[in-house]
Design an enzyme around this catalytic site. Structure first.
Site, PDB file in Angstrom:
ATOM      1  N   HIS A 233       0.839  -1.196   0.000  1.00 46.41           N
ATOM      2  CA  HIS A 233       0.000   0.000   0.000  1.00 46.41           C
ATOM      3  C   HIS A 233       0.877   1.249   0.000  1.00 46.41           C
ATOM      4  CE1 HIS A 233      -3.918   1.944   0.691  1.00 46.41           C
ATOM      5  NE2 HIS A 233      -3.282   2.776   1.519  1.00 46.41           N
TER       6      HIS A 233
ATOM      7  N   ASP B 234       0.734   5.329   0.114  1.00 42.20           N
ATOM      8  CA  ASP B 234      -0.074   6.518   0.384  1.00 42.20           C
ATOM      9  C   ASP B 234       0.544   7.741  -0.274  1.00 42.20           C
ATOM     10  OD1 ASP B 234      -2.219   5.576   2.081  1.00 42.20           O
ATOM     11  OD2 ASP B 234      -0.666   5.129   3.563  1.00 42.20           O
TER      12      ASP B 234
ATOM     13  N   HIS C  90      -2.890   4.602  -3.048  1.00 43.15           N
ATOM     14  CA  HIS C  90      -4.007   5.340  -2.447  1.00 43.15           C
ATOM     15  C   HIS C  90      -3.721   6.824  -2.589  1.00 43.15           C
ATOM     16  CE1 HIS C  90      -6.249   6.432   1.550  1.00 43.15           C
ATOM     17  NE2 HIS C  90      -6.879   6.882   0.481  1.00 43.15           N
TER      18      HIS C  90
ATOM     19  N   MET D 176     -12.033   4.285   4.840  1.00 45.33           N
ATOM     20  CA  MET D 176     -11.056   4.871   5.750  1.00 45.33           C
ATOM     21  C   MET D 176     -11.561   4.745   7.184  1.00 45.33           C
ATOM     22  SD  MET D 176      -8.452   5.784   4.058  1.00 45.33           S
ATOM     23  CE  MET D 176      -7.615   6.635   5.404  1.00 45.33           C
TER      24      MET D 176
ATOM     25  N   GLY E  12      -4.403  11.238   6.138  1.00 45.52           N
ATOM     26  CA  GLY E  12      -3.363  12.255   6.240  1.00 45.52           C
ATOM     27  C   GLY E  12      -2.155  11.840   7.045  1.00 45.52           C
TER      28      GLY E  12
ATOM     29  N   GLY F 116      -0.665   6.015  12.182  1.00 42.97           N
ATOM     30  CA  GLY F 116      -0.616   5.865  13.630  1.00 42.97           C
ATOM     31  C   GLY F 116      -1.839   6.315  14.393  1.00 42.97           C
TER      32      GLY F 116
ATOM     33  N   GLY G 227      -6.488   2.150   8.197  1.00 47.53           N
ATOM     34  CA  GLY G 227      -6.412   3.045   9.344  1.00 47.53           C
ATOM     35  C   GLY G 227      -6.582   2.339  10.671  1.00 47.53           C
ATOM     36  N   GLY G 228      -5.521   2.277  11.459  1.00 47.25           N
ATOM     37  CA  GLY G 228      -5.623   1.685  12.782  1.00 47.25           C
ATOM     38  C   GLY G 228      -5.806   0.187  12.792  1.00 47.25           C
TER      39      GLY G 228
ATOM     40  N   GLY H 106      -0.054  -0.432   8.692  1.00 46.23           N
ATOM     41  CA  GLY H 106       1.211   0.292   8.601  1.00 46.23           C
ATOM     42  C   GLY H 106       2.106   0.052   9.792  1.00 46.23           C
ATOM     43  N   SER H 107       1.904   0.820  10.839  1.00 51.27           N
ATOM     44  CA  SER H 107       2.753   0.687  12.026  1.00 51.27           C
ATOM     45  C   SER H 107       2.630  -0.686  12.660  1.00 51.27           C
ATOM     46  CB  SER H 107       2.414   1.779  13.048  1.00 51.27           C
ATOM     47  OG  SER H 107       1.047   1.750  13.393  1.00 51.27           O
TER      48      SER H 107
END
Length: 218
Positions: free
Chosen positions: A28, A30, A61, A132, A137, A140, A171-172, A192-193
């Site tokens: 992915h 961004d 994305h 989303m 933006g 984390g 997201g999250g 991600g994280s």
């Protein structure tokens, strides 16, 4: 499907970071323009370089203004899936058709506060819906569970045969949230994280996939 987000990777070593998640389904990417969202990340030249460095299909994305102008070149470059925001254009169908004509799958994304109902009629023009689960933006952020109702609505339309669409969430997403998202009918999970903050990102991808598959089975 698990799609690690390189927004959480080490930008100085993106080729190595892509290799670290070699078992992922998508990678992915961004893209932010500091206009549609208040952050600036990377653009087409970096995507072109990544395409040479990995065989993982790129899931781009685009959190940008004017996707009608900027989205098709990502498809032309070789991105597998190119997603833009419903809120960024007055003619999402035209943008989707241009992306598909350029050789990629077309995705539509909606922010947490954007209702899905006004877009249900046009989703047949798309291959992917990206829900989303944080404000776009920055990485984390904490997961917003209320958005899962959008996934449920679209999942029901897919299961009934009214749509042929992959439901993606971003997201999250982590070990604590992925099962709820899977139970809501999500097919593809952007993490991600949760992936890149671990000692073994590749193993984390496999663990998240197993968690999602188990929740799907129920």
């Amino acid at each position: 499907m698990i799609a690690p987000s390189i927004l959480s990777a080490d930008f100085a070593h993106l080729a190595d970071e892509a290799q670290a998640v070699a078992g992922a389904d998508w990678l992915h990417v961004d893209v932010m323009d500091a206009h549609f969202v208040p952050n600036l990340t990377l653009g087409l030249p970096v995507v072109e370089s990544l395409l040479k460095a990995t065989e993982i299909p790129l899931d781009c994305h685009l959190m940008i203004e004017d996707p009608g102008r900027w989205a098709p070149p990502y498809a032309e470059a070789g991105a597998h899936n190119v997603t833009f925001h419903a809120e960024a254009t007055d003619d999402p169908i035209a943008v989707a058709r241009d992306i598909r004509a350029a050789g990629a799958k077309a995705g539509l994304s909606v922010k947490p506060g954007t209702p899905i109902e006004p877009y249900l009629e046009i989703l047949r023009e798309f291959d992917t819906l990206l829900v989303m689960s944080v404000e776009p933006g920055f990485g984390g952020q904490s997961f917003i569970p209320e958005v899962l109702q959008k996934a449920r609505i679209v999942r029901n339309l897919v299961d009934s045969g009214e749509l042929r669409l992959l439901v993606e969430i971003d997201g999250g997403i982590n070990a604590d949230t992925i099962e709820a998202a899977a139970e809501a009918g999500v097919d593809c999970f952007v993490a991600g994280s949760a992936v890149y903050s671990t000692a073994d990102p590749g193993a984390t991808v496999q663990k998240l996939r197993s968690q999602a598959a188990s929740a799907w089975a129920h």
